[in-house]
Design a protein around this motif. Structure first.
Motif, PDB file in Angstrom:
ATOM      1  N   GLY B 183       0.812  -1.211   0.000  1.00 20.56           N
ATOM      2  CA  GLY B 183       0.000   0.000   0.000  1.00 20.56           C
ATOM      3  C   GLY B 183       0.846   1.261   0.000  1.00 20.56           C
ATOM      4  N   GLU B 184       0.156   2.359   0.091  1.00 26.10           N
ATOM      5  CA  GLU B 184       0.796   3.669  -0.048  1.00 26.10           C
ATOM      6  C   GLU B 184       1.070   4.312   1.305  1.00 26.10           C
ATOM      7  N   ILE B 185       1.922   5.330   1.249  1.00 23.17           N
ATOM      8  CA  ILE B 185       2.021   6.297   2.340  1.00 23.17           C
ATOM      9  C   ILE B 185       0.917   7.314   2.087  1.00 23.17           C
ATOM     10  N   GLN B 186       0.007   7.409   3.031  1.00 22.90           N
ATOM     11  CA  GLN B 186      -1.151   8.276   2.777  1.00 22.90           C
ATOM     12  C   GLN B 186      -1.215   9.480   3.719  1.00 22.90           C
ATOM     13  N   GLY B 187      -0.108   9.787   4.351  1.00 23.42           N
ATOM     14  CA  GLY B 187      -0.077  10.993   5.172  1.00 23.42           C
ATOM     15  C   GLY B 187       1.249  11.122   5.877  1.00 23.42           C
ATOM     16  N   GLY B 188       1.539  12.345   6.298  1.00 23.01           N
ATOM     17  CA  GLY B 188       2.729  12.570   7.101  1.00 23.01           C
ATOM     18  C   GLY B 188       3.841  13.304   6.382  1.00 23.01           C
ATOM     19  N   THR B 189       4.882  13.610   7.146  1.00 25.63           N
ATOM     20  CA  THR B 189       6.052  14.311   6.604  1.00 25.63           C
ATOM     21  C   THR B 189       7.323  13.601   7.047  1.00 25.63           C
ATOM     22  N   ILE B 190       8.337  13.713   6.201  1.00 19.48           N
ATOM     23  CA  ILE B 190       9.680  13.286   6.564  1.00 19.48           C
ATOM     24  C   ILE B 190      10.612  14.449   6.259  1.00 19.48           C
ATOM     25  N   GLN B 191      11.285  14.921   7.281  1.00 15.88           N
ATOM     26  CA  GLN B 191      12.242  16.016   7.107  1.00 15.88           C
ATOM     27  C   GLN B 191      13.657  15.451   7.151  1.00 15.88           C
ATOM     28  N   MET B 192      14.503  15.955   6.262  1.00 18.48           N
ATOM     29  CA  MET B 192      15.912  15.569   6.294  1.00 18.48           C
ATOM     30  C   MET B 192      16.747  16.787   6.701  1.00 18.48           C
ATOM     31  N   PHE B 193      17.550  16.600   7.728  1.00 20.48           N
ATOM     32  CA  PHE B 193      18.421  17.654   8.240  1.00 20.48           C
ATOM     33  C   PHE B 193      19.877  17.209   8.121  1.00 20.48           C
TER      34      PHE B 193
END
Lengths: 205, 196
Positions: B183-193
């Motif tokens: 299935g899919e990623i259907q929400g949220g955030t991923i931040q790269m620092f």
């Protein structure tokens, strides 16, 4: 010829074209609270310059040398929009231990320190020593507290010395199980006060 | 005596404004097969931090994992050896446990490493946490990583996952991909620092 001092300061730093060049600084210190025989320490959005909303995706609290007035525990409460710190939460807790005399070590789940769908406190430690040189240090992450869609995860780690002169490294985690925004947290103790120490609150954009 | 040029550039501006520097953000549009970072992972920073907020799956009880690439994202199949342990507690208080998960670690395998093991597909279900990646651009050493996550398990359980390991390659890791096992990623955030 120009002197070294003149040369060293006689230029303008290069302009940043990307954040990576000069560093916008994603981690912002929001609030520092220094305990002084405090029964608890609260961080509530909109109060005392605290920002605890969608301004930042993630919040980090640093516990620095929190010394308690009695042999007791540290705990966490949340606020979900009302005036009471009664947000529902489910949590887990495990601890790594090692005595100063090397007589024992431990790595165990602590069911007496977790909660299941509770609105009261969830412990961040067991009862510990109030020796003059004992204090809590550690950190707590809270993820996207302003979400009105998802539950709100948190986790952290805290070190303290037990009454038996052992290092207790506690690892706590869980979620505030509601879709209302979490707009405040409170750090409190079982009995007595937080005699001294500092909690720093950061936002990570 | 030092020359003007040497003096001029002998300043580390990156540390002036904060040690955690935002590089890229993935924000789910609600139907993402993957979340991929193919630029910005290089020798600019010693350490990279990924922060996950409210990663929500399409399907119930699926896993969320990641892999690295040494060819700019053409393939995500870097050999790795990992560990996985977790603390859990059920919402109905029926059980709590601390255990190593041998079925979730990898020994010299190329597959995706789980960060969340059985995510709830309920509307409010998600996983949040952080992943550190150390010196990915090294062409000498293996590349270590460690992650701490908390997930809403499909069985109404809080799962505190601790993952660590290393990409066992002397090639630079130059891209990273995250995805659900199904299935899919259907929400949220991923931040790269980047961190100095």
């Amino acid at each position: 010829m120009a002197t070294y001092s003149a040369i060293a300061h006689n230029f303008t730093p290069p302009s940043a074209t990307t954040s990576a060049q000069i560093g916008a600084g994603a981690m912002t210190l929001i609030k520092t609270v220094t305990a002084s025989d405090s029964s608890d320490i609260s961080f509530v959005h909109g109060s005392s310059d605290v920002v605890f909303d969608s301004t930042y995706k993630t919040y980090l609290f640093k516990f620095i040398s929190l010394h308690l007035s009695s042999d007791t525990y540290l705990s966490l409460l949340g606020r979900d929009g009302g005036s009471n710190f009664d947000a529902t939460k489910t949590s887990s807790y495990f601890r790594v231990e090692h005595t100063e005399d090397d007589s024992s070590t431990g790595f165990t789940i602590k069911t007496n320190l977790d909660v299941a769908q509770a609105t009261g406190e969830t412990k961040l430690s067991g009862n510990t020593s109030d020796d003059n040189d004992n204090a809590y240090s550690g950190e707590l992450y809270v993820f996207n507290p302003s979400s009105t869609t998802f539950i709100k995860h948190y986790f952290g780690q805290i070190n303290v010395i037990s009454g038996a002169d052992a290092l207790e490294a506690g690892y706590f985690a869980g979620y505030f199980n509601h879709t209302a925004a979490l707009d405040g947290i409170k750090i409190t103790v079982g009995t007595g006060n937080i005699a001294s120490g500092t909690i720093k609150m950061y936002g990570i954009a | 005596m030092a020359t003007y040029n040497a003096i001029k550039y002998n300043v580390d501006y990156g540390g002036f404004a904060g040690s955690l520097i935002p590089i890229a953000v993935f924000t789910s549009d609600g139907s993402d097969a993957t979340a991929t970072f193919t630029s910005g992972i290089d020798s600019t920073y010693d350490t990279y931090l990924f922060i996950f907020n409210n990663i929500h799956p399409q399907t119930d009880n699926t896993t969320f994992g990641f892999n690295g690439s040494i060819d700019s994202g053409s393939n995500y199949n870097v050999t790795k050896t990992t560990t996985f342990f977790r603390a859990s507690h059920e919402e109905n208080d029926s059980s709590a446990a601390l255990s190593y998960q041998t079925d979730k670690d990898i020994a010299a395998g190329t597959g995706f490493q789980q960060l969340a093991q059985s995510l709830s597909g309920d509307n409010d279900g998600n996983v949040s946490g952080k992943l550190w990646l150390f010196s990915p651009s090294s062409t000498t050493f293996v590349k270590h990583f460690s992650a701490t996550m908390n997930e809403t398990h499909g069985g109404d359980i809080t799962m505190h996952n601790h993952v660590a390991g290393y990409f066992n390659t002397a090639s630079a890791i130059d891209a990273v991909q995250f995805k659900m096992a199904s299935g899919e990623i259907q929400g949220g955030t991923i931040q790269m620092f980047g961190a100095h």
